[in-house]
Structures are given as C-alpha cells and as structure tokens.
Scaffold this motif. Sequence first.
Motif: not given
Length: 85
Positions: A34-44
Amino acid sequence: MAKKQSAADFFKKHNRSFMKFGELFTKKITDEQLISSLAEKDLEKLAKVFRLVFEMVEENASGDSAESLARLIEAYSEVSADEQA
C-alpha cells in the motif's frame, strides 16, 4: 437544545471507535504494498501522512521525540510479531 459534551466525555464515549481506527491505521501504514503504491501515485500525500504522525508523536511526548518515536515503533513491532505468532 442539545447538551454540550466535554472533550473527555466525547472521547470516553467513542473510545472503541478511536481504537478500531488506530488499529486499522497502523495496519495500513505498515502495509509495504500500500505504501509503495501510494508513493508511486502521490508521494506528497504520503509525506503529509508521515508528517502528521510525527507531529502527533511530538505533541504527545514529553522530552525527546526521537526516543518516543523509537519506543512507538518498537511497541508496534512487538504487537505485529505477537499477531504473526
């Protein structure tokens, strides 16, 4: 007219809901996929979540916040290890 409720009474009344949310949040915040996915989509957004967590730890800790954060991470690691056993 509705009776005003103190913050302490409100939190006492909804304690279980807050605990359930906290448990869900800690599971999600440690989900690598989940964190990797979120980092790829919206790091901010991910950075904002971590900033809020660190600010809450700092506000609720007396003394060294880094030490408090280390204790928090250690306590969560122990809980995670117990759940997996």
